[in-house]
Write a protein that holds these residues in place. Structure first.
Motif, PDB file in Angstrom:
ATOM      1  N   ASP A 153       0.715  -1.233   0.052  1.00 19.74           N
ATOM      2  CA  ASP A 153       0.149  -0.057  -0.178  1.00 19.74           C
ATOM      3  C   ASP A 153       0.731   1.158   0.054  1.00 19.74           C
ATOM      4  O   ASP A 153       1.528   1.490   1.117  1.00 19.74           O
ATOM      5  CB  ASP A 153      -0.815   0.150   1.100  1.00 19.74           C
TER       6      ASP A 153
ATOM      7  N   TRP B  87      -2.230   9.723   3.549  1.00 26.03           N
ATOM      8  CA  TRP B  87      -3.187   8.729   3.148  1.00 26.03           C
ATOM      9  C   TRP B  87      -2.522   7.479   2.621  1.00 26.03           C
ATOM     10  O   TRP B  87      -1.660   7.587   1.976  1.00 26.03           O
ATOM     11  CB  TRP B  87      -4.284   9.288   2.272  1.00 26.03           C
ATOM     12  N   TRP B  88      -3.230   6.436   3.076  1.00 29.75           N
ATOM     13  CA  TRP B  88      -2.899   5.040   2.282  1.00 29.75           C
ATOM     14  C   TRP B  88      -3.775   4.884   1.035  1.00 29.75           C
ATOM     15  O   TRP B  88      -4.902   5.316   1.270  1.00 29.75           O
ATOM     16  CB  TRP B  88      -3.238   3.930   3.497  1.00 29.75           C
ATOM     17  N   LEU B  89      -3.135   4.705   0.125  1.00 29.27           N
ATOM     18  CA  LEU B  89      -3.998   4.449  -1.276  1.00 29.27           C
ATOM     19  C   LEU B  89      -4.163   2.780  -1.206  1.00 29.27           C
ATOM     20  O   LEU B  89      -3.346   1.935  -1.131  1.00 29.27           O
ATOM     21  CB  LEU B  89      -2.970   4.714  -2.201  1.00 29.27           C
TER      22      LEU B  89
ATOM     23  N   ILE C 244      -9.250   5.406  -0.321  1.00 35.65           N
ATOM     24  CA  ILE C 244      -8.137   6.004   0.477  1.00 35.65           C
ATOM     25  C   ILE C 244      -8.383   5.816   2.178  1.00 35.65           C
ATOM     26  O   ILE C 244      -9.624   5.971   2.184  1.00 35.65           O
ATOM     27  CB  ILE C 244      -7.748   7.641   0.217  1.00 35.65           C
TER      28      ILE C 244
END
Length: 60
Positions: free
Chosen positions: A17, A36-38, A47
């Motif tokens: 991620d 943010w994590w994608l 997200i």
């Protein structure tokens, strides 16, 4: 106003991620950044807020 650059440091090199940083606001007193994590499309939500991620910030 300074020119601001923010780069997330990947907490898990080689992890699946990726992370991204957004600069939400900048003023003479400071800046607001969000990390943010994608997520892959198969995951619920594309997200998600990330915690525990270091961010390198530079300003000129």
């Amino acid at each position: 106003m300074p020119v601001l650059s923010a780069v997330a440091v990947d907490p898990v090199p080689g992890g699946e991620d990726p992370v991204t940083v957004t600069v939400e606001s900048v003023d003479a007193m400071g800046a607001v950044l969000r990390v943010w994590w994608l997520r892959p499309r198969a995951s619920p939500g594309l997200i998600a807020p990330a915690g525990g991620v270091q961010v390198h910030v530079t300003a000129r």
